[in-house]
Design an enzyme around this catalytic site. Structure first.
Site, PDB file in Angstrom:
ATOM      1  N   SER A  72      41.524  37.892  52.324  1.00 35.91           N
ATOM      2  CA  SER A  72      41.570  36.959  51.206  1.00 35.91           C
ATOM      3  C   SER A  72      42.326  37.601  50.053  1.00 35.91           C
ATOM      4  O   SER A  72      42.262  38.813  49.857  1.00 35.91           O
ATOM      5  CB  SER A  72      40.144  36.597  50.768  1.00 35.91           C
ATOM      6  OG  SER A  72      40.159  35.577  49.798  1.00 35.91           O
ATOM      7  N   ASP A  73      43.041  36.775  49.311  1.00 34.63           N
ATOM      8  CA  ASP A  73      43.741  37.261  48.130  1.00 34.63           C
ATOM      9  C   ASP A  73      43.796  36.139  47.108  1.00 34.63           C
ATOM     10  O   ASP A  73      43.815  34.961  47.477  1.00 34.63           O
ATOM     11  CB  ASP A  73      45.159  37.728  48.471  1.00 34.63           C
ATOM     12  CG  ASP A  73      45.749  38.547  47.343  1.00 34.63           C
ATOM     13  OD1 ASP A  73      45.331  39.712  47.180  1.00 34.63           O
ATOM     14  OD2 ASP A  73      46.595  38.022  46.603  1.00 34.63           O
ATOM     15  N   GLN A  74      43.832  36.510  45.840  1.00 35.70           N
ATOM     16  CA  GLN A  74      43.802  35.499  44.783  1.00 35.70           C
ATOM     17  C   GLN A  74      44.731  35.870  43.640  1.00 35.70           C
ATOM     18  O   GLN A  74      44.845  37.042  43.276  1.00 35.70           O
ATOM     19  CB  GLN A  74      42.379  35.360  44.238  1.00 35.70           C
ATOM     20  CG  GLN A  74      42.225  34.274  43.183  1.00 35.70           C
ATOM     21  CD  GLN A  74      40.804  34.173  42.681  1.00 35.70           C
ATOM     22  OE1 GLN A  74      40.313  35.077  42.024  1.00 35.70           O
ATOM     23  NE2 GLN A  74      40.142  33.079  43.010  1.00 35.70           N
ATOM     24  N   GLY A 109      44.157  32.694  48.861  1.00 40.29           N
ATOM     25  CA  GLY A 109      44.590  32.680  50.248  1.00 40.29           C
ATOM     26  C   GLY A 109      43.461  33.183  51.124  1.00 40.29           C
ATOM     27  O   GLY A 109      42.758  34.130  50.768  1.00 40.29           O
TER      28      GLY A 109
END
Length: 197
Positions: A72-74, A109
């Protein structure tokens, strides 16, 4: 999880993402991936978070066969400006000053990679925040109290950061913290993972 179910691995060093994943009452392990998180030239924020989520999962794939890896990425986006983690007090103050009175989009994501099959499910889940108009002294006090230096957009919505907002809009409030659980449960179900309910 049953013996037939692959191991579940959260590819993250974030304590916030671990706390969110704990909500699903599934056994999991976590490990921090080592990737270059730089934005590619002309890469859209949506493409960036989806790529980084997938790369985080892929970075650990060789070490973890028969595993479902969650990446996960933000990022936060104001207009065309991408805001990442501030890293220091001055940057956090600048980010919150830029967000004051504006609508900020938080793009998260999410990737679920099955290392046994090579199948990956990847999505970008947006969440929007309308910030209150903030005075400089309010911003400085907030940053000094909460120290949101490792959070995209310079706030912690699960803490005092909620007072910075006028309105929230999105499918899943967990997305704002960094892990879209509603979509993740759909991804896990597609891989045959039985949730506790």
């Amino acid at each position: 999880m049953t013996d037939q179910t692959p191991t579940l691995l959260l590819a993250s060093s974030s304590p916030f993402r671990r706390q969110l994943l704990d909500k699903l009452k599934l056994d999991f392990i976590h490990q921090s991936p080592d990737i270059d998180e730089s934005r590619h030239e002309d890469e859209s924020p949506t493409a960036l978070v989806m790529r980084l989520a997938r790369e985080k999962a892929l970075a650990l794939a060789d070490q973890h066969p028969n595993t479902l890896i969650i990446g996960s990425d933000q990022v936060a986006v104001i207009g065309n400006q991408v805001l990442g983690k501030p890293g220091d007090r001055d940057t956090a103050i600048r980010q919150l000053s830029a967000a004051s009175g504006k609508r900020v989009s938080f793009l998260t994501g999410l990737c679920l990679l099955n290392t046994a099959t090579g199948r990956s499910q990847v999505v970008c889940d947006p969440f929007h925040v309308q910030f209150r108009t903030l005075k400089p002294a309010q911003i400085e006090r907030y940053v000094d109290i909460e120290q949101p230096l490792n959070c995209a957009g310079s706030f912690k919505s699960e803490g005092l950061g909620i007072v910075l907002f006028k309105a929230l809009e999105g499918r899943d409030p967990n997305t704002l913290v960094g892990l879209p659980l509603i979509i993740l449960t759909e991804f896990l179900a597609a891989e045959g993972v039985q949730l506790p309910l």
